[in-house]
Write an enzyme that holds these catalytic residues in place. Structure first.
Site, short mmCIF file in Angstrom:
data_model
loop_
_atom_site.label_atom_id
_atom_site.label_comp_id
_atom_site.label_asym_id
_atom_site.label_seq_id
_atom_site.Cartn_x
_atom_site.Cartn_y
_atom_site.Cartn_z
N LYS A 1 51.03 58.17 26.53
CA LYS A 1 49.96 58.64 26.13
C LYS A 1 49.33 57.66 25.73
CE LYS A 1 50.29 61.56 22.76
NZ LYS A 1 49.84 62.09 21.21
N SER A 2 50.28 56.81 24.86
CA SER A 2 49.85 55.71 23.87
C SER A 2 49.95 54.00 24.38
CB SER A 2 51.11 55.27 23.54
OG SER A 2 52.06 55.95 22.11
N ARG B 1 45.12 53.47 25.09
CA ARG B 1 44.37 51.90 24.56
C ARG B 1 43.58 51.71 25.01
NH1 ARG B 1 48.79 53.32 20.69
NH2 ARG B 1 48.99 51.70 19.97
N GLY C 1 45.15 62.97 17.53
CA GLY C 1 45.36 61.56 16.57
C GLY C 1 44.46 60.49 17.08
N ARG D 1 43.21 65.59 8.27
CA ARG D 1 44.29 64.03 8.60
C ARG D 1 43.24 62.98 8.17
NH1 ARG D 1 47.23 64.92 14.44
NH2 ARG D 1 48.35 62.43 13.41
N SER E 1 55.71 50.32 12.20
CA SER E 1 55.29 50.77 13.55
C SER E 1 54.70 49.12 13.80
CB SER E 1 54.68 51.39 13.80
OG SER E 1 54.38 52.68 13.19
N ASP F 1 58.61 59.33 16.37
CA ASP F 1 57.68 59.62 16.96
C ASP F 1 58.92 60.70 17.83
OD1 ASP F 1 55.41 60.59 16.92
OD2 ASP F 1 54.72 59.23 18.47
N LYS G 1 51.26 64.42 10.55
CA LYS G 1 50.98 64.27 12.10
C LYS G 1 49.95 65.42 12.16
CE LYS G 1 53.22 60.61 13.26
NZ LYS G 1 52.78 59.91 14.38
#
Length: 406
Positions: free
Chosen positions: A22-23, A27, A69, A98, A172, A290, A317
């Site tokens: 997903k990340s 992107r 998010g 958020r 991160s 995560d 989150k």
């Protein structure tokens, strides 16, 4: 829907195909929108990626990204540089709690025109896209890496590129490095020296197919299953040893929990180490928050304690994950304490059966608790929430011999 999970099978064998990260997908979807001659393969089939795709391909004025998010952050930056386009970005009631202020202020420093529709600092936000010529901005280094990545992704399209100064201690880092590596794959020049990241401007890139690696966060649940089974051999495709994803740290973490990982051609095979000596574990998860939920569940199922630190981003989150874990683990009979950035589980050898686990609209709550069904029957509320990142999760569990009933 609520699902009852149970299994009498403690010898797990399967080969499972997991879709793209997903990340990485989100992107690359943004980069494809900026550079249309890029093509993508093995993209994620998650809700988050679908929402992102719809938003980038549509022309609505009001864009609702629900619980996504990543999409909220990336699209805030994307629409800020779409000259002449005006949109309102909104989401679920949780999304409207958020924070987005840090990113909005950074974009405003660069000259973007963004305003709040309701509460200052939170979605929904109104964005009037314009040409941005400023090229220097500073942002706190310990914020969500998605704010930083959002700025880096639009940077090549800025007139003068971007010099981004990170103030304080950076968290991160793997996610920031993932973003820069994807830019580099498209021959976009970047540098990351000390606390300063520079992305050079590039109006167009050469046509290229980008293949998304499968999602390591999704793989984490199978590491947990292998650790909790009596015997197990599970192969997962498509993974590589030199991954861009921070969660590939699972290999080293789960070695300490009795799981061996073998890298083959485009896949990994997980096996349960026999005669493994278990002991309490401490992990610093600044770079991989995560997978915290998965690790805690594994330790509970193994009857060992754990102390996890570096978890400060879990409070903002899909839910406050630390508090949610404390409540749900206590129902199972666990002794657990949490602070703003850590979690401590005391070793215990009994788990309450048939407990109903609330998921708080959080896909990772549902999937992290599921492997405990190897030890005791467990009920997962609102089980459909897994579609946010891994729509095939329950189907893949069934292929391992789990009995799943509504």
């Amino acid at each position: 829907m609520d699902l009852l999970l149970q299994t009498s099978n403690s010898n797990l064998k399967a080969e499972i195909a997991i879709t793209g990260s997903k990340s990485e997908t989100n992107r690359l979807l943004l980069l494809k929108a900026l550079f249309p001659n890029v093509t993508l393969a093995n993209t994620s089939n998650s809700d988050d990626s679908e929402v992102m795709q719809v938003a980038l391909n549509g022309n609505e004025e009001i864009i609702d990204i629900h619980h996504a998010g990543t999409a909220m952050r990336f699209l805030t930056a994307y629409f800020a540089v779409q000259e002449g386009r005006e949109v309102v970005l909104t989401g679920s009631s949780r999304m409207q709690e958020r924070p987005i202020k840090v990113l909005v202020e950074a974009l405003q420093q660069l000259g973007a025109k963004i305003s709040y529709e309701k509460e200052i600092g939170y979605p929904p936000i109104r964005i009037e896209g314009k040409k941005i010529t400023a090229s220097k901005v500073a942002i706190e280094a310990n914020v969500s890496s998605q704010y930083i990545s959002a700025l880096l992704l639009i940077a090549p399209q800025l007139e003068n590129g971007l010099e981004l100064k990170l103030e304080g201690e950076i968290t991160s880092v793997p996610y920031i490095k993932m973003t820069l590596a994807l830019l580099n794959d498209l021959a976009i020049q970047t540098s990351f020296n000390g606390n300063v990241i520079t992305v050079f401007p590039k109006k167009e890139v050469e046509a290229k197919e980008m293949v998304v690696e499968s999602d390591w966060s999704s793989a984490s649940y199978f590491f947990s299953l292998v650790a909790l089974a009596d015997q197990a051999t599970i192969s997962l495709t498509s993974y590589k040893e030199n991954s861009l994803q921070g969660d590939s740290e699972l290999v080293a973490i789960y070695k300490k929990l009795g799981v061996e990982t073998y890298f083959g051609e485009n896949k990994i095979t997980l096996t349960k180490q026999q005669h493994f000596q278990l002991a309490d574990v401490n992990f610093e998860l600044n770079n991989t928050p995560d997978i915290a939920q998965t690790i805690v569940m594994t330790c509970l199922g193994l009857g060992i304690g754990c102390h996890l630190t570096g978890l400060h981003t879990l409070k903002i989150k899909e839910t406050d994950r630390l508090e949610a874990l404390r409540i749900e683990l206590t129902k199972l009979g666990a002794t657990i304490t949490v602070t703003d950035d850590s979690l401590t589980l005391i070793a215990s050898h009994s788990i309450n059966q048939n407990v109903k686990i609330a998921t708080y609209n959080d896909h990772r709550m549902a999937m992290a608790f599921a492997p405990l069904a190897i030890k005791v029957p467990i009920i997962i509320e609102n089980a459909e929430v897994v579609s946010k990142s891994y729509p095939d999760f329950w189907k893949d569990l069934k292929s391992l011999g789990f009995e799943i009933s509504e």
